[in-house]
Design an enzyme around this catalytic site. Structure first.
Site, short mmCIF file in Angstrom:
data_model
loop_
_atom_site.label_atom_id
_atom_site.label_comp_id
_atom_site.label_asym_id
_atom_site.label_seq_id
_atom_site.Cartn_x
_atom_site.Cartn_y
_atom_site.Cartn_z
N GLU A 101 -15.87 59.66 24.30
CA GLU A 101 -15.03 60.19 23.23
C GLU A 101 -15.85 60.96 22.19
O GLU A 101 -15.41 61.98 21.68
CB GLU A 101 -14.25 59.06 22.56
N CYS B 258 -0.27 72.10 28.42
CA CYS B 258 0.07 72.58 27.07
C CYS B 258 -1.17 73.17 26.41
O CYS B 258 -1.61 72.73 25.34
CB CYS B 258 0.64 71.43 26.25
N CYS C 86 4.64 75.95 30.63
CA CYS C 86 5.84 75.24 30.16
C CYS C 86 6.78 74.85 31.30
O CYS C 86 7.43 73.80 31.24
CB CYS C 86 6.60 76.11 29.16
N CYS D 58 5.93 71.50 32.62
CA CYS D 58 5.75 70.44 31.63
C CYS D 58 6.84 69.36 31.74
O CYS D 58 8.03 69.69 31.78
CB CYS D 58 5.77 71.04 30.22
N CYS E 248 11.34 70.04 24.16
CA CYS E 248 10.34 70.75 23.34
C CYS E 248 11.00 71.82 22.46
O CYS E 248 11.60 72.78 22.96
CB CYS E 248 9.30 71.39 24.25
#
Length: 349
Positions: free
Chosen positions: A36, A191, A198, A201, A207
């Site tokens: 991370e 995204c 899209c 998605c 959305c």
């Protein structure tokens, strides 16, 4: 039964998510934490080889905590944003000393460690311990800003508060590790910042940005800001054997803890610091390096000297400099400026 936001994301992740990244194998808090930190402001493809080398040398928290700062920074060399490495090392030492080497598992304790904010703490505990915490990294900000058509730049406090509220709202009660990874993957693979996919998605139907027909307008970009420009002179002292004097920079500030060249505000000040008479002086091409908060134009001044220690002792602390032969293996971390200038000298030979 109506599928929730999380249900749709998890269903997509089951067949399209990333499951073979090195830190996903044996996802201990330590391994996830290192990944991370490396992934902050750095692409996955860039991080993978660095992560693998880092884990080979520092397979557990105690090996990292007990390592020298030079060794840690050497493994970070080229990743940039070296404050991340210094904080990682410092946090490992704190966990060793305050938690008997066991990485804490409460959000407050993890967030209190150097270099770990709310989102990173949540990601570590979610991915490694399956705890139900929201995250808000760059990918997740983009997904949520588009799904809810959130106006404004995410770096602004009011916008960030709004995005955190949505992030918390969508966290599922179960399978949080999978959901957290799914949200990261959704932003990284579908995204995307430009040309989002899209039509593929899983949350397209809800959305708001897609309905408005302008998903790329969200989130709003960082307001334009002119970065200040600074000039400095890097002094490259070279001895008769062709070795260059390097100094270790202070632990904080730009290139903190890395080896580089002494810097001066101008050429006159740099030469005045050399107490012995130079054999030769040459000016190398100016090196420009962009930092997050300013642009540095570094003028390298190559000075050949005979009375070596007299030339150096006035400029650098006795315990923080050494002679280095360009092109040979170096055990510490080199600043990007040092790497580029040493490469230039090597190519000239």
């Amino acid at each position: 039964m109506v599928e929730s936001f999380a249900d749709k994301v998890l269903k997509w992740f089951a067949h399209s998510g990333r499951t073979h990244l090195p830190w996903q194998q044996n996802p201990t808090p330590y391994r996830v934490w290192v990944s991370e930190i490396m992934l902050q402001q750095t692409q996955v493809t860039t991080v993978i080889p660095y992560y693998q080398r880092f884990m080979h040398s520092f397979p557990d928290l105690l090996s990292l905590a007990n390592a020298s700062s030079d060794a840690v920074l050497k493994h970070w060399e080229g990743l940039g944003y070296y404050t991340r490495a210094r904080n990682l090392h410092k946090a490992a030492q704190l966990v060793r000393d305050q938690y008997a080497g066991e990485f804490p598992t409460s959000l407050a304790e993890v967030e209190a460690l150097p270099g770990i904010g709310r989102s990173t703490a949540g990601a570590i505990l979610s991915l490694a311990c399956n705890q139900a915490h929201a995250i808000l990294d760059g990918n997740v900000k983009r997904v949520l800003a588009r799904f809810h058509a959130v106006e404004g730049y995410p770096g602004q406090a009011a916008v960030q508060k709004q995005l955190w509220a949505y992030a918390e709202q969508h966290v599922p009660a179960e399978r949080n590790a999978a959901y957290t990874q799914a949200m990261m993957d959704l932003g990284a693979t579908l995204c995307t910042r430009s040309n989002p996919a899209c039509l593929l998605c899983p949350i397209q139907t809800g959305c708001q940005a897609f309905k408005l027909g302008n998903p790329e307008a969200y989130p709003a970009p960082r307001p334009a800001k002119d970065l200040p420009e600074k000039q400095a002179v890097a002094l490259l002292l070279r001895n008769a054997e062709g070795e260059i004097a390097l100094e270790k920079r202070p632990p904080t500030g730009i290139w903190g803890g890395l080896w580089s060249f002494p810097e001066f505000p101008d050429e006159q000040t740099a030469l005045a610091a050399v107490t012995t008479k130079p054999v030769a002086i040459a000016t190398l091409p100016i090196l420009t390096h962009g930092f997050s908060h300013f642009t540095l134009h570094l003028k390298p001044l190559l000075v050949d000297v005979q009375d070596l220690h007299a030339a150096i002792d006035r400029i650098m602390d006795r315990d923080s400099w050494l002679w280095y032969k360009a092109g040979t293996e170096f055990s510490g971390g080199l600043s990007s400026a040092a790497q580029r200038l040493l490469k230039h000298l090597t190519e000239e030979v």
